[in-house]
Design a protein around this motif. Structure first.
Motif, PDB file in Angstrom:
ATOM      1  N   HIS A   4     -16.260  10.998  -8.012  1.00 47.64           N
ATOM      2  CA  HIS A   4     -16.899  11.114  -6.947  1.00 47.64           C
ATOM      3  C   HIS A   4     -17.265  12.637  -6.623  1.00 47.64           C
ATOM      4  O   HIS A   4     -18.481  13.278  -6.339  1.00 47.64           O
ATOM      5  CB  HIS A   4     -16.327  10.785  -5.550  1.00 47.64           C
ATOM      6  N   ASP A   7     -19.788  14.098  -9.377  1.00 45.87           N
ATOM      7  CA  ASP A   7     -21.080  13.735  -8.898  1.00 45.87           C
ATOM      8  C   ASP A   7     -21.455  14.474  -7.974  1.00 45.87           C
ATOM      9  O   ASP A   7     -22.657  15.103  -8.172  1.00 45.87           O
ATOM     10  CB  ASP A   7     -21.043  12.249  -8.577  1.00 45.87           C
ATOM     11  N   TYR A  11     -24.907  17.146  -8.072  1.00 44.80           N
ATOM     12  CA  TYR A  11     -25.976  17.115  -7.085  1.00 44.80           C
ATOM     13  C   TYR A  11     -26.143  18.431  -6.730  1.00 44.80           C
ATOM     14  O   TYR A  11     -27.130  19.033  -6.527  1.00 44.80           O
ATOM     15  CB  TYR A  11     -25.484  16.157  -6.113  1.00 44.80           C
ATOM     16  N   TYR A 145     -29.940  14.015  -1.455  1.00 40.11           N
ATOM     17  CA  TYR A 145     -28.985  13.220  -2.549  1.00 40.11           C
ATOM     18  C   TYR A 145     -29.423  12.024  -3.106  1.00 40.11           C
ATOM     19  O   TYR A 145     -29.129  11.932  -4.268  1.00 40.11           O
ATOM     20  CB  TYR A 145     -27.582  13.088  -1.726  1.00 40.11           C
ATOM     21  N   ILE A 146     -30.141  11.216  -2.225  1.00 39.92           N
ATOM     22  CA  ILE A 146     -30.572  10.085  -2.864  1.00 39.92           C
ATOM     23  C   ILE A 146     -31.714  10.153  -3.754  1.00 39.92           C
ATOM     24  O   ILE A 146     -31.827   9.311  -4.643  1.00 39.92           O
ATOM     25  CB  ILE A 146     -31.369   9.197  -1.502  1.00 39.92           C
ATOM     26  N   TYR A 148     -31.768  12.776  -5.831  1.00 36.77           N
ATOM     27  CA  TYR A 148     -30.759  13.079  -7.172  1.00 36.77           C
ATOM     28  C   TYR A 148     -30.420  11.830  -7.579  1.00 36.77           C
ATOM     29  O   TYR A 148     -30.612  11.527  -8.981  1.00 36.77           O
ATOM     30  CB  TYR A 148     -29.873  14.041  -6.764  1.00 36.77           C
ATOM     31  N   CYS A 149     -29.772  10.872  -6.985  1.00 35.67           N
ATOM     32  CA  CYS A 149     -29.442   9.592  -7.311  1.00 35.67           C
ATOM     33  C   CYS A 149     -30.300   8.678  -7.965  1.00 35.67           C
ATOM     34  O   CYS A 149     -30.126   8.003  -9.151  1.00 35.67           O
ATOM     35  CB  CYS A 149     -28.684   8.565  -6.429  1.00 35.67           C
ATOM     36  N   ARG A 150     -31.520   8.579  -7.652  1.00 35.11           N
ATOM     37  CA  ARG A 150     -32.652   7.924  -8.155  1.00 35.11           C
ATOM     38  C   ARG A 150     -33.144   8.392  -9.538  1.00 35.11           C
ATOM     39  O   ARG A 150     -33.717   7.701 -10.337  1.00 35.11           O
ATOM     40  CB  ARG A 150     -33.926   7.917  -7.101  1.00 35.11           C
ATOM     41  N   GLN A 151     -33.106   9.714  -9.709  1.00 33.86           N
ATOM     42  CA  GLN A 151     -33.381  10.157 -11.177  1.00 33.86           C
ATOM     43  C   GLN A 151     -32.274  10.332 -12.108  1.00 33.86           C
ATOM     44  O   GLN A 151     -32.895  10.803 -13.168  1.00 33.86           O
ATOM     45  CB  GLN A 151     -33.916  11.734 -10.745  1.00 33.86           C
ATOM     46  N   LYS A 152     -31.273   9.864 -11.701  1.00 33.39           N
ATOM     47  CA  LYS A 152     -29.956   9.996 -12.649  1.00 33.39           C
ATOM     48  C   LYS A 152     -30.387   8.924 -13.718  1.00 33.39           C
ATOM     49  O   LYS A 152     -30.773   8.101 -13.641  1.00 33.39           O
ATOM     50  CB  LYS A 152     -28.736   9.682 -12.065  1.00 33.39           C
TER      51      LYS A 152
END
Length: 152
Positions: A4, A7, A11, A145-146, A148-152
């Motif tokens: 966590h 991550d 980010y 943050y979201i 960032y999560c979408r492009q991981k």
């Protein structure tokens, strides 16, 4: 917990890098932006130094740095935080860190609390930089943050 925090620091690195690119590409010259971004990174370095029981004085909290210095500070901070978390021997981060604040007052906090503070502090000041960019009619980058999560 380790996964966590790794991550969240990835980010943090991604968001800071997006902001650096925007400042460079737009050639933003604003003292308030540079001071806030300098502060954000100084604090990240000060906290890692506190954890490692290293001197914090080379990084005054409200010093204004140039963009190339900010880039270097960002790289150093990213490398040190990632290294600290990756090499941490346990999954929990509950050990106590004893340190002094900038006024010399002694405190103790868990490593988990410090990590959470550093990440929250960075997000807060990036938000201030984004607001200032808008005030100056620059388009701030998306650093949610979201996203960032979408492009991981």
């Amino acid at each position: 917990m380790k996964k966590h925090f790794l991550d969240l620091f990835r980010y943090n690195e991604w968001a800071n890098n997006r902001l650096l690119i925007t400042l460079e590409d737009s050639q933003v010259k604003d003292d308030k932006i540079m001071t806030l971004f300098s502060h954000l990174l100084s604090a990240q370095i000060i906290w890692i130094n506190r954890i490692k029981d290293l001197p914090t004085s080379p990084f005054p909290l409200w010093e204004q740095y140039k963009l190339n210095e900010i880039k270097s500070m960002n790289e150093e901070s990213n490398r040190n935080w990632r290294d600290l978390i990756e090499k941490h021997p346990r999954e929990t981060f509950e050990e106590m860190i004893f340190y002094k604040n900038t006024k010399g007052t002694k405190y103790e906090s868990t490593l988990r609390e410090i990590i959470s503070h550093v990440l929250n502090h960075s997000t807060y000041h990036r938000g201030q930089v984004m607001s200032r960019l808008r005030e100056l009619d620059f388009a701030p980058p998306v650093t949610d943050y979201i996203a960032y999560c979408r492009q991981k």
